[in-house]
Scaffold this active site. Sequence first.
Site, mmCIF file in Angstrom:
data_model
loop_
_atom_site.group_PDB
_atom_site.id
_atom_site.type_symbol
_atom_site.label_atom_id
_atom_site.label_comp_id
_atom_site.label_asym_id
_atom_site.label_seq_id
_atom_site.Cartn_x
_atom_site.Cartn_y
_atom_site.Cartn_z
ATOM 1 N N GLY A 73 0.834 -1.210 0.000
ATOM 2 C CA GLY A 73 0.000 0.000 0.000
ATOM 3 C C GLY A 73 0.856 1.242 0.000
ATOM 4 C CG ASN A 74 -0.225 4.550 -1.690
ATOM 5 O OD1 ASN A 74 -1.039 5.245 -1.109
ATOM 6 N ND2 ASN A 74 -0.476 3.970 -2.859
ATOM 7 C CG HIS A 75 2.836 6.887 3.661
ATOM 8 N ND1 HIS A 75 2.588 6.249 4.856
ATOM 9 C CD2 HIS A 75 4.137 6.691 3.384
ATOM 10 C CE1 HIS A 75 3.717 5.701 5.287
ATOM 11 N NE2 HIS A 75 4.677 5.938 4.398
#
Length: 414
Positions: A211-213
């Site tokens: 995933g990412n931020h």
Amino acid sequence: MQPLAEKKIVLGVTGGIAAYKVVQLARNLTLQGALVDVVMTAEATKFVTPLTFQALTHRPVYTDMWQMSNDADISHVTLGDRADLVVIAPATANTIAKLAAGFSDDMLTTTVLATTAPVLLAPAMNVNMWANPATQANLATLRQRSMLVVEPESGRMAEPMVGVGRLAAIERIEAEISALLGRVGGPLSGWNIVVTAGGTHEPIDPVRFIGNHSSGAMGYALATVARDLGATVTLITGPASAPLPLAVQVVRVETAQEMHAAVHAAVPSADMLIMAAAVADYRPQTVAAEKIKKTASGGEQRSLELTHTIDILGSLRDTTSVIKVGFAAETRAIAEYAQDKLRRKGLDLIVANDARTALGASDNAVTVYAPDGTAWEIARQPKAQVAAQIFDILLQRWPTPRRWTQSDTTDSHE
Ligand code: CTP
């Protein structure tokens, strides 16, 4: 910024215990710049005093058809006539029945009968009264006459009962009011806008993902601004932590593949696509059916085979029926990379920002690029304000949807 500045809202309050919650609605609308004229039924005054509303709206409160205020001009006809919107909250089963039958036996029902402004109802009542076919039939009649109903919620009521009938949350009623006022007179009235937001989760096994931020905040701010300017908004969102906007259609997705499918389903009826989502570029080649164990073969080192996800904007390169706005989150050479993406993906505009300060933050600074080389700098400020400025640029460039004109004012790549 006063989003409801000078909007004339008649707020009808009828006799239900939820009247106390509507005090907050009157205050919030007033703080947003609206001129709120409260009209109370006799029953409503048994729950909350007119003085409470008067003190918060700084305007006279109407309870009686025959009451003369200092302003001799004000009557049920003038109130209804000059209103931009009539909101009735809480709307009791009795008032709903009277409206459906066209009664005008008090100041509120007479005002509604005399208005041509849109009417929004926020019902609140006992669970059985709500479910009663008489109430449902009356609401169906009112919906048919274009009144908007903000459905009550399910939950604990004043009586020791749980069920549907509790007044919708005040923030939901406020969101519906903003959306409705936008649809009536806003510059994006008639537009269908698809906004993507959030990140994506690409599964590794049943418990892990890549995933990412992304918090979703920038995309959600764009969806909210589009809604308030009158657009019909479809928000396609991946996993995100920011609070979801209300009064927009939400499609939830997890992976890049799911987002691709949702975007392709929405684009044929859209005028504009804004891809603010941080879509994963790679996903695990295979997804393990069972949780991968630490003790599994591979020893200290373990590698993950990755494969490209589909480029959603890239897959729409030849679609010219929709205005396409992309985002570029970079950590270096921001302008060059952004302009390169604009060309490669065949976009109409690209919004470039610094990934290190944009992702997960509450404010942002961006530069918007057009294919003809025009650039607009938007200084660092809260994302809601950045979103408003992005729409100023969009409206400058496309005052009407492309679907209507089939051409635009740019000399873009097409
Ligand atoms: N985007 C997309 N589909 C993907 C990846 C990105 O539609 N699989 C969209 C993003 O939503 C954004 C734009 O393309 O609007 C640019 O995304 P970005 O990740 O910055 O660009 P990439 O093409 O992935 O290039 P790179 O990661 O190499 O910078």
